[in-house]
Design an enzyme around this catalytic site. Structure first.
Site, short mmCIF file in Angstrom:
data_model
loop_
_atom_site.label_atom_id
_atom_site.label_comp_id
_atom_site.label_asym_id
_atom_site.label_seq_id
_atom_site.Cartn_x
_atom_site.Cartn_y
_atom_site.Cartn_z
N ASP A 183 69.14 21.62 83.32
CA ASP A 183 68.79 20.93 82.12
C ASP A 183 67.93 21.25 81.17
O ASP A 183 68.29 21.32 79.86
CB ASP A 183 68.38 19.13 82.72
CG ASP A 183 68.08 18.42 81.46
OD1 ASP A 183 69.12 18.00 80.99
OD2 ASP A 183 67.08 17.94 81.24
N GLU B 258 74.85 21.24 85.36
CA GLU B 258 73.48 21.96 84.85
C GLU B 258 73.13 22.70 86.12
O GLU B 258 72.11 23.70 86.04
CB GLU B 258 72.68 20.53 84.67
CG GLU B 258 73.10 19.94 83.30
CD GLU B 258 72.10 18.65 83.33
OE1 GLU B 258 72.23 18.38 81.94
OE2 GLU B 258 71.87 18.22 84.02
#
Length: 239
Positions: A55, A127
């Site tokens: 992320d 991610e």
């Protein structure tokens, strides 16, 4: 699936990702759901820790792309573009492009419950894969992956570039109306996870309402609802 078939599938996945892993266990972990771990969700053997790192890598890479692509844009515009590009739905769309859902390892009944198609799981795995590429090949390798899949989305974005509250105020002022008035009408849920309902009033129009985990979010949602009603907010909303 035989060993040779498994290796062929892994090579095909690496080709779609655009990175040949030196540490194959990183990709395996990025694709392992918590339900498949021995301790039922242990973050050191599933994608959870990688998702946290990915992320941040994604945010840095996209922010850098935006900084160079829109040298005249103000911070607010850059922030809005960034939020759209790193949101859960965008990551899930990239995961679908890469066919990551087919490679996720589940335990128990999660796969039968449709886990391979769940937006939240696909976004997290996407991610995690970014983090795996970053750890295996460095920042440049991760940036290359992100460039391939996020740059077209960056250049094709057609949504509003200002937040809903700003747009609603400018619209009201353009009609000679006072600034919209926001009022909290309801609060529910526990103290650590409250839910707010906010009402926005514009002179001469029916009120609109928004709900969110903070007053700020609820106000934005109320403004979005008012703009949507007037045909001024057509962006796909995040659920």
């Amino acid at each position: 699936m035989t060993g040779e078939q498994k290796r062929a599938a892994e090579r095909a996945l690496e080709q779609r990702i655009g990175h040949r892993f030196k540490q194959g266990d990183l990709l395996t972990r990025a694709l392992t759901h918590g339900s498949a771990t021995a301790r039922g969700g242990a973050s050191d053997t599933s994608y959870q820790r990688l998702e946290f790192l990915g992320d941040r890598v994604l945010g840095l890479a996209v922010a850098t792309m935006l900084h160079h692509a829109f040298p005249q844009a103000e911070e607010g515009e850059l922030a809005r573009r960034l939020n759209q590009l790193v949101r859960r739905e965008t990551c899930a769309d990239v995961a679908r492009e890469l066919k990551l859902g087919d490679a996720i390892v589940f335990g128990g009944s999660e796969a039968q419950a449709g886990g391979r198609k769940k937006t939240a799981i696909l976004a997290d795995v996407c991610e995690a894969v970014i983090a795996a590429v970053y750890l295996d090949g460095g920042l440049k390798a991760a940036q290359d992956l992100i460039e391939r899949h996020w740059r077209p989305r960056m250049t094709n974005y057609k949504g509003p570039l200002r937040d809903a509250k700003t747009m609603l105020q400018e619209w009201a002022q353009g009609l000679g109306k006072p600034a919209p008035l926001y009022r909290e009408t309801e609060r529910s849920g526990p103290d650590h996870a409250p839910i707010f309902v906010v009402r926005v009033d514009i002179d001469g129009y029916d009120p609109a309402f928004g709900r969110g985990g903070s007053k700020r979010i609820a106000e934005q949602k109320a403004a979005e609802a008012a703009l949507t009603r007037e045909g001024l907010w057509t962006e796909t909303k995040e659920t």
